[in-house]
Motif scaffolding. Structure first.
Motif, PDB file in Angstrom:
ATOM      1  N   HIS A 138       0.854  -1.182   0.000  1.00  0.00           N
ATOM      2  CA  HIS A 138       0.000   0.000   0.000  1.00  0.00           C
ATOM      3  C   HIS A 138       0.896   1.241   0.000  1.00  0.00           C
ATOM      4  CE1 HIS A 138      -3.496  -2.498   1.127  1.00  0.00           C
ATOM      5  NE2 HIS A 138      -4.195  -1.492   0.632  1.00  0.00           N
ATOM      6  N   ALA A 139       0.262   2.413   0.037  1.00  0.00           N
ATOM      7  CA  ALA A 139       1.011   3.669  -0.009  1.00  0.00           C
ATOM      8  C   ALA A 139       1.289   4.240   1.379  1.00  0.00           C
ATOM      9  CB  ALA A 139       0.233   4.681  -0.843  1.00  0.00           C
TER      10      ALA A 139
ATOM     11  N   PHE B 205       3.567   3.636   3.679  1.00  0.00           N
ATOM     12  CA  PHE B 205       4.966   3.969   3.951  1.00  0.00           C
ATOM     13  C   PHE B 205       5.443   5.163   3.118  1.00  0.00           C
ATOM     14  CE2 PHE B 205       9.439   3.396   2.549  1.00  0.00           C
ATOM     15  CZ  PHE B 205      10.051   3.722   3.752  1.00  0.00           C
ATOM     16  N   THR B 206       5.095   5.152   1.833  1.00  0.00           N
ATOM     17  CA  THR B 206       5.602   6.222   0.971  1.00  0.00           C
ATOM     18  C   THR B 206       4.940   7.566   1.284  1.00  0.00           C
ATOM     19  OG1 THR B 206       4.077   5.516  -0.781  1.00  0.00           O
ATOM     20  CG2 THR B 206       6.339   4.709  -0.911  1.00  0.00           C
ATOM     21  N   TYR B 207       3.656   7.559   1.664  1.00  0.00           N
ATOM     22  CA  TYR B 207       3.022   8.824   2.073  1.00  0.00           C
ATOM     23  C   TYR B 207       3.688   9.354   3.347  1.00  0.00           C
ATOM     24  CZ  TYR B 207      -0.830   9.414  -1.254  1.00  0.00           C
ATOM     25  OH  TYR B 207      -1.569   9.654  -2.384  1.00  0.00           O
TER      26      TYR B 207
ATOM     27  N   ALA C 124       6.748   8.808   4.213  1.00  0.00           N
ATOM     28  CA  ALA C 124       8.086   9.284   3.838  1.00  0.00           C
ATOM     29  C   ALA C 124       8.022  10.644   3.158  1.00  0.00           C
ATOM     30  CB  ALA C 124       8.754   8.268   2.899  1.00  0.00           C
ATOM     31  N   LYS C 125       7.003  10.836   2.338  1.00  0.00           N
ATOM     32  CA  LYS C 125       6.917  12.080   1.574  1.00  0.00           C
ATOM     33  C   LYS C 125       6.345  13.226   2.396  1.00  0.00           C
ATOM     34  CE  LYS C 125       5.341  14.021  -2.806  1.00  0.00           C
ATOM     35  NZ  LYS C 125       6.662  14.099  -3.429  1.00  0.00           N
TER      36      LYS C 125
ATOM     37  N   SER D  32      -4.673   8.163  -0.964  1.00  0.00           N
ATOM     38  CA  SER D  32      -4.217   7.104  -1.878  1.00  0.00           C
ATOM     39  C   SER D  32      -5.297   6.053  -2.127  1.00  0.00           C
ATOM     40  CB  SER D  32      -2.958   6.431  -1.328  1.00  0.00           C
ATOM     41  OG  SER D  32      -3.281   5.586  -0.243  1.00  0.00           O
TER      42      SER D  32
ATOM     43  N   LEU E 206      -1.654   4.524 -16.117  1.00  0.00           N
ATOM     44  CA  LEU E 206      -0.696   4.203 -15.047  1.00  0.00           C
ATOM     45  C   LEU E 206      -0.971   5.010 -13.784  1.00  0.00           C
ATOM     46  CD1 LEU E 206       2.318   3.965 -17.461  1.00  0.00           C
ATOM     47  CD2 LEU E 206       1.684   2.121 -15.884  1.00  0.00           C
TER      48      LEU E 206
ATOM     49  N   LYS F  17      -0.050  -1.667 -13.360  1.00  0.00           N
ATOM     50  CA  LYS F  17       1.386  -1.952 -13.456  1.00  0.00           C
ATOM     51  C   LYS F  17       1.911  -1.916 -14.880  1.00  0.00           C
ATOM     52  CE  LYS F  17       3.398  -3.141 -10.218  1.00  0.00           C
ATOM     53  NZ  LYS F  17       4.044  -2.279  -9.211  1.00  0.00           N
TER      54      LYS F  17
ATOM     55  N   ALA G 292      13.360   7.687  -0.933  1.00  0.00           N
ATOM     56  CA  ALA G 292      11.911   7.548  -0.775  1.00  0.00           C
ATOM     57  C   ALA G 292      11.282   8.937  -0.794  1.00  0.00           C
ATOM     58  CB  ALA G 292      11.583   6.842   0.539  1.00  0.00           C
TER      59      ALA G 292
ATOM     60  N   GLY H 196       7.569  11.476  -6.282  1.00  0.00           N
ATOM     61  CA  GLY H 196       6.306  11.066  -6.913  1.00  0.00           C
ATOM     62  C   GLY H 196       5.209  11.992  -6.451  1.00  0.00           C
TER      63      GLY H 196
ATOM     64  N   LYS I 206       1.832  10.303 -10.606  1.00  0.00           N
ATOM     65  CA  LYS I 206       2.559   9.214  -9.958  1.00  0.00           C
ATOM     66  C   LYS I 206       3.882   9.025 -10.697  1.00  0.00           C
ATOM     67  CE  LYS I 206      -1.333   6.688  -7.954  1.00  0.00           C
ATOM     68  NZ  LYS I 206      -2.699   7.024  -8.396  1.00  0.00           N
TER      69      LYS I 206
ATOM     70  N   HIS J 126       5.619   6.450 -11.582  1.00  0.00           N
ATOM     71  CA  HIS J 126       5.661   5.480 -12.693  1.00  0.00           C
ATOM     72  C   HIS J 126       4.760   5.905 -13.847  1.00  0.00           C
ATOM     73  CE1 HIS J 126       2.388   4.246 -10.065  1.00  0.00           C
ATOM     74  NE2 HIS J 126       1.845   3.617 -11.074  1.00  0.00           N
TER      75      HIS J 126
ATOM     76  N   ILE K 150       5.963  -1.418 -15.025  1.00  0.00           N
ATOM     77  CA  ILE K 150       6.751  -1.101 -13.831  1.00  0.00           C
ATOM     78  C   ILE K 150       6.757  -2.321 -12.915  1.00  0.00           C
ATOM     79  CG2 ILE K 150       4.692  -0.061 -12.741  1.00  0.00           C
ATOM     80  CD1 ILE K 150       8.175   1.315 -12.104  1.00  0.00           C
ATOM     81  N   GLY K 151       7.916  -2.608 -12.346  1.00  0.00           N
ATOM     82  CA  GLY K 151       8.014  -3.737 -11.414  1.00  0.00           C
ATOM     83  C   GLY K 151       7.506  -5.018 -12.046  1.00  0.00           C
TER      84      GLY K 151
ATOM     85  N   SER L 135       6.830  -4.125  -6.577  1.00  0.00           N
ATOM     86  CA  SER L 135       6.383  -2.737  -6.739  1.00  0.00           C
ATOM     87  C   SER L 135       7.297  -1.964  -7.684  1.00  0.00           C
ATOM     88  CB  SER L 135       6.374  -2.035  -5.374  1.00  0.00           C
ATOM     89  OG  SER L 135       5.523  -2.702  -4.479  1.00  0.00           O
ATOM     90  N   GLY L 136       8.480  -2.503  -7.967  1.00  0.00           N
ATOM     91  CA  GLY L 136       9.408  -1.772  -8.836  1.00  0.00           C
ATOM     92  C   GLY L 136       9.852  -0.460  -8.209  1.00  0.00           C
TER      93      GLY L 136
ATOM     94  N   ILE M 113       8.215   1.669  -6.419  1.00  0.00           N
ATOM     95  CA  ILE M 113       7.218   2.749  -6.371  1.00  0.00           C
ATOM     96  C   ILE M 113       5.919   2.212  -5.786  1.00  0.00           C
ATOM     97  CG2 ILE M 113       5.890   4.423  -7.732  1.00  0.00           C
ATOM     98  CD1 ILE M 113       8.163   4.384  -9.795  1.00  0.00           C
ATOM     99  N   GLN M 114       5.400   2.853  -4.754  1.00  0.00           N
ATOM    100  CA  GLN M 114       4.131   2.455  -4.140  1.00  0.00           C
ATOM    101  C   GLN M 114       3.240   3.676  -3.987  1.00  0.00           C
ATOM    102  OE1 GLN M 114       5.885   0.473  -0.714  1.00  0.00           O
ATOM    103  NE2 GLN M 114       5.465  -1.531  -1.621  1.00  0.00           N
ATOM    104  N   GLY M 115       2.011   3.560  -4.467  1.00  0.00           N
ATOM    105  CA  GLY M 115       1.110   4.710  -4.424  1.00  0.00           C
ATOM    106  C   GLY M 115       1.633   5.860  -5.263  1.00  0.00           C
TER     107      GLY M 115
ATOM    108  N   ILE N 173       4.752   6.846  -5.410  1.00  0.00           N
ATOM    109  CA  ILE N 173       5.886   7.512  -4.749  1.00  0.00           C
ATOM    110  C   ILE N 173       7.007   6.496  -4.554  1.00  0.00           C
ATOM    111  CG2 ILE N 173       6.598   8.704  -2.628  1.00  0.00           C
ATOM    112  CD1 ILE N 173       3.624   9.485  -2.235  1.00  0.00           C
ATOM    113  N   SER N 174       8.239   6.902  -4.799  1.00  0.00           N
ATOM    114  CA  SER N 174       9.377   6.000  -4.622  1.00  0.00           C
ATOM    115  C   SER N 174       9.484   5.563  -3.162  1.00  0.00           C
ATOM    116  CB  SER N 174      10.667   6.697  -5.053  1.00  0.00           C
ATOM    117  OG  SER N 174      10.900   7.833  -4.239  1.00  0.00           O
ATOM    118  N   ASN N 175       9.865   4.289  -2.966  1.00  0.00           N
ATOM    119  CA  ASN N 175       9.975   3.786  -1.584  1.00  0.00           C
ATOM    120  C   ASN N 175      11.429   3.502  -1.189  1.00  0.00           C
ATOM    121  OD1 ASN N 175      10.563   1.446  -2.942  1.00  0.00           O
ATOM    122  ND2 ASN N 175       8.877   0.232  -2.123  1.00  0.00           N
TER     123      ASN N 175
END
Lengths: 360, 360, 360, 360
Positions: A106-107, A109-111, A113-114, A126, A238, A244, B219, B222, B228, B230, B248-249, B280-281, B283-285, B287-289
């Motif tokens: 899910h998003a 962690f990245t939310y 982080a951002k 998200s 995308l 994906k 991280a 995005g 996003k 990707h 992606i991924g 995930s390649g 990127i999640q949601g 945003i880069s992780n």
């Protein structure tokens, strides 16, 4: 620079968290004088909403929309059209356990982080709840495209490894809607249903492919070199949750073909120049050529599963996430109207963009 | 609204027809004070240029670039950087026969449909010659990314049905450049060479896949929901000539997986939160992780073949196009630096975009 | 996000430092099929260039332009038009003394503050040399506007406290160009000349006002609410070096009028709705109403004077700047084609923007 | 391309007609983690609203706002912030007589010309009601600017020919708000009141000037060459209803000065480089220099008067418009918070834009 707007001339801006007061969209650039078809908006929202059948989550969402501006006496004013959908009462407590924890794929962690500060309830911004706003905007785009005869049909062409056989020439909304999984190939549809039902019982999820065809698109839409029509369609797809991959026309399969078999030979039919095959997917050099535009969109199996999973919290400590509540074993059927909506938004935008190519 | 610009904060605008006076690029938003590495620009141009080996076209292009602005005493000024590459003497007469004729799966017909007036010499604006300007801009983007430790490596991962096995963790430029086809798997590389050589003799062409990995991306890059990371990478890739697909991924393969196998479990490694797998390649949601960003780009076999083909002219009359001159039996090896360049441009842009997320 | 582009659909990006290799412009969004009038470009460049008369600086600049792209067989392609003007040999040594020093009311200090690294030679990017690129772009915009009959005339309406009386209905290019100061009121022109000549001898400078009228602009151009036509014209003018003020129609004088005298009464003339007065300056609610668009642009006396001045260097130490070399005692006459150019660019852009208002 | 958005990184989109369901704004690009001060929003809305005193219209408007998204637990999320204000019950019948008639110096005629279909009730989209949405967005911008210490004060510096004397260094909100006309010079304020009261009795209107000062703006904000800081401020101000002119620093008066008196000499004060005078208005070469930013905004007398006026209807036939109902004899006092709001929006945007100038 934030990224909540899409399109240049037909430009939408969506807003809203899944458990905030409301979600919504502002459409700027919708031409004046177009009759507004609220039935169409409602119909597409119904196609997207959760709880349509046993195959989708039983969660209820409010889908009642309100047009706040830009429409007067049933017709568009040429001013911004704002539409909101109130969120149903959020049971925020259901999400307390996610405050400090990151769900896999899910998003969360990245939310974190951002943004540092995030609305952890149901994914917040998200969440796929946001796509309801896109569907509303897409309905407006369809109204515009209907003025010039462009039509868009999307359908599920595969779920897991079950593929369908469907004609791009004749596939229509009615046939798609007959199937619970939105696959107009009856045999495939029935097999897909079985698979989804089976995975649902396991608390697991499945992915699949949505195929989309746009017919009666005039030659000339597309803006070289960066805003090629299929490049923008690709970005649009995308940007949808869980997508994906994207391929136009022959797509990844083209990498295994020879140029001599891949080239689409031109010929003339009733005074109109056509191609005899359509590996190009209706787009050459980034510009529509008048043939059907065809593309595939790959959806991963959604991340919310009803099984226990290992993860970490903010401090990096291992935690176990229980699988509980309601979930969508396969969102691909519900993705069909979203793919259509984003396609309509791109085509409406490029239709308007192409109008600036001629003076006088 | 034309589409010759790309990026929001690191913004490039390319110009030029393949047989006009020059091609070039203006980069606006390149921060000041960065040392300019002309060797890097030159190196990437050399990797893209035609005539590098027997596997590519023997056509010669001028690749000498001139920086007209934005650089002073070897460092960037923060003002627009304009770079031009003069075109070699165009033998326009070679193209007279294409004045009224549409080559199959080229952009001749669609440019005619859109613009009415077109430069038919060598594809004009639709020529892959334009990508030299992207490679220049990409080299500048790489200079910016080097400041923050981000590195990008692309390579050929398949040609026709010959696939390679390469590690995303360790693949490096030197290994890629050892191979004529830019495939760092030696066995695969040698098999790919054979296939390309064989198809060249037939006057035919082959497609393939370029895989790209970006490492050390922090991280947080995005911009939900439409921009996003990707989605923008996908648009960037799909805007390259001959590209038909992007994933992606886990990409299209994800559609056949179950959620329980696809989810990337989080864990902690040396105080840093990582995922144990990378479907995930990176990127999640949107945003880069912090994991490697990985994606595949599908290139069709190029349309120019050395075989006679049927087509039509402006009036819709059938004509035969002779296969003559020089051609690229497989452009995929030359596409590698272009994929890198567009990746660098996206990441530089998103790096700058993310800086506006915090105040003070 | 850098700011070297202007316009949305008719979009220009300028580049270049005054003592770098070249300056130039890329125009994206110029429609295809328009005949290119190089004489017009050259004529406007001549009107802007230094050294036209004793009233302007005797500095020489190269004004030879080269069109690198976007034009084929004398007509536009719809692709980006790039134009460069090489800079004459820069005597960089002449500027060594400015490396560490900030000239009063120039951009030296603020460029240093913003960018850290700057091209101190002749103002670098902040030099009015950049406006030559705007004049080129403006000539292209004029070519587009000529297709629809719009014409633009600017002239000097005041220098210091010498004002002119000129008719917005009849003023024309030929009359403007008869005057060295570009003021079509003969008496005023001759008085202005005297003032400029006198101040030149003092090594000092004078400001003034350029008035501009656009005729035959159709009703309907302008994009509420933020992109009102006069708001964009205002921005365009205020972006020109040395401009300190802008007023549309009645402007600042309106603040002293009563509503009953300021209101422009509608009436009908030959089937067309007109206003009997034009305090609105041809724009109401941000949209053109079909009357003449009229506005004034205030230019300060330029900062470069031939007198010794006190200033500081990077360390904040006091320094004395000698007045030496050549200078423009009054740039207002040379600003006339620049005001016209920016007006043409705005109108061309808004003409194209308005085309997206209607479907079908 | 419609024009309902403003700003690049701090980007607002407003929507709504004066007699539709609601007006509102979406702010995209507001950084995360900033505490939201609803009191400030409310306070600025109160300052803008009609019916504050005998000097303004007695019409009532609903000013209750609702934040729909982008804020969670009192702090911003970095996601779009949508705010709506419902419109009070519209008595549409009051406007039936305007359905076919164009009020002098209003936007009725130009909206009809541009859009064909328009909401004639109270001006629809062209109503100053829209500025309430700007005031909301401006309050958010002020919250951002407070993080970095920037403060903005606007006040009425003239009404008709009554001017005020006010210090840009010390003027503050409290002093401005003490005056019914928002002029902190007591004598001038009292004279202005008299004039407004007198013109109100005549059913007529007056214009005036709002002056604005921004203090503690760091050096470095502004984006050459087109997005000069004062150019964007100018556009922002000119986009406000009834604004006819803008001048920065010395403005139109500079046209009558000599360079030697106009130049702002640099000196050093406590280690900081300052200018001894501020004709530049705090901006040089389009970039802030750390001094106070000062500018004037000219407002015409509003068009709605309580006197009979001649006009035409759609068919061009002469009609008489009665002066009736309620009106604002002078909107300039209510314009003060709008000028502040637009200033804050520009500065917030340029603050974020400047952050992208440095890497690492």
């Amino acid at each position: 620079m934030a990224g909540n707007s899409f399109g240049k001339l037909f430009r939408i801006t969506t807003f809203g968290e899944s458990h905030g007061a409301a979600i919504g969209v502002v459409i700027d650039g919708f031409p004046s004088g177009i009759e507004i078809n609220e039935t169409l908006i409602n119909q597409d929202l119904q196609r997207r909403k959760p709880g349509q059948s046993k195959l989708t989550t039983q969660r209820k969402e409010n889908e009642e929309f309100q047009i706040l501006s830009g429409v007067f006496e049933g017709k568009s004013l040429g001013t911004p059209i704002a539409v909101t959908i109130l969120n149903a009462d959020a049971r925020s407590k259901d999400y307390e356990h996610l405050k400090e924890t990151f769900r896999p794929s899910h998003a969360d962690f990245t939310y974190e982080a951002k943004y540092g500060h995030r609305d952890y309830r149901g994914g917040g911004r998200s969440s796929a709840r946001e796509t309801a706003a896109r569907v509303v905007a897409g309905a407006f785009a369809k109204m515009l495209l209907q003025q010039v005869g462009i039509e868009i049909v999307a359908y599920v062409s595969s779920v897991a490894d079950v593929g369908a056989t469907v004609s791009d020439q004749t596939v229509c909304l009615a046939d798609v809607e007959k199937s619970l999984v939105r696959c107009p190939d009856e045999n495939a549809s029935s097999e897909m249903e079985k698979r989804i039902d089976s995975v649902r019982k396991d608390g697991d999820t499945l992915g699949g492919i949505v195929r989309c065809v746009a017919r009666n698109v005039p030659a000339g839409l597309g803006e070289p070199v960066f805003d090629k029509l299929h490049a923008e369609l690709g970005k649009a797809m995308l940007s949808i949750n869980a997508v994906k991959g994207f391929e136009i026309g022959s797509g990844f399969a083209s990498t295994k073909m020879r140029g001599s078999e891949h080239n689409d030979v031109f010929s003339s039919e009733g005074g109109k120049i056509i191609t005899e095959t359509n590996n190009s997917g209706g787009i050459q050099g980034g510009i529509s050529n008048g043939m059907n535009i065809t593309f595939n969109v790959a959806f991963k199996p959604v991340a919310t599963i009803m099984q226990a999973q290992t993860s970490v919290n903010k401090d990096g400590d291992e935690v176990t996430l229980e699988g509980k509540g309601r979930h969508d074993p396969c969102v691909v059927p519900r993705a069909v109207p979203i793919v259509e909506a984003m396609t309509a938004i791109v085509l409406a935008d490029y239709y308007l963009r192409n109008k600036t190519q001629q003076v006088g």
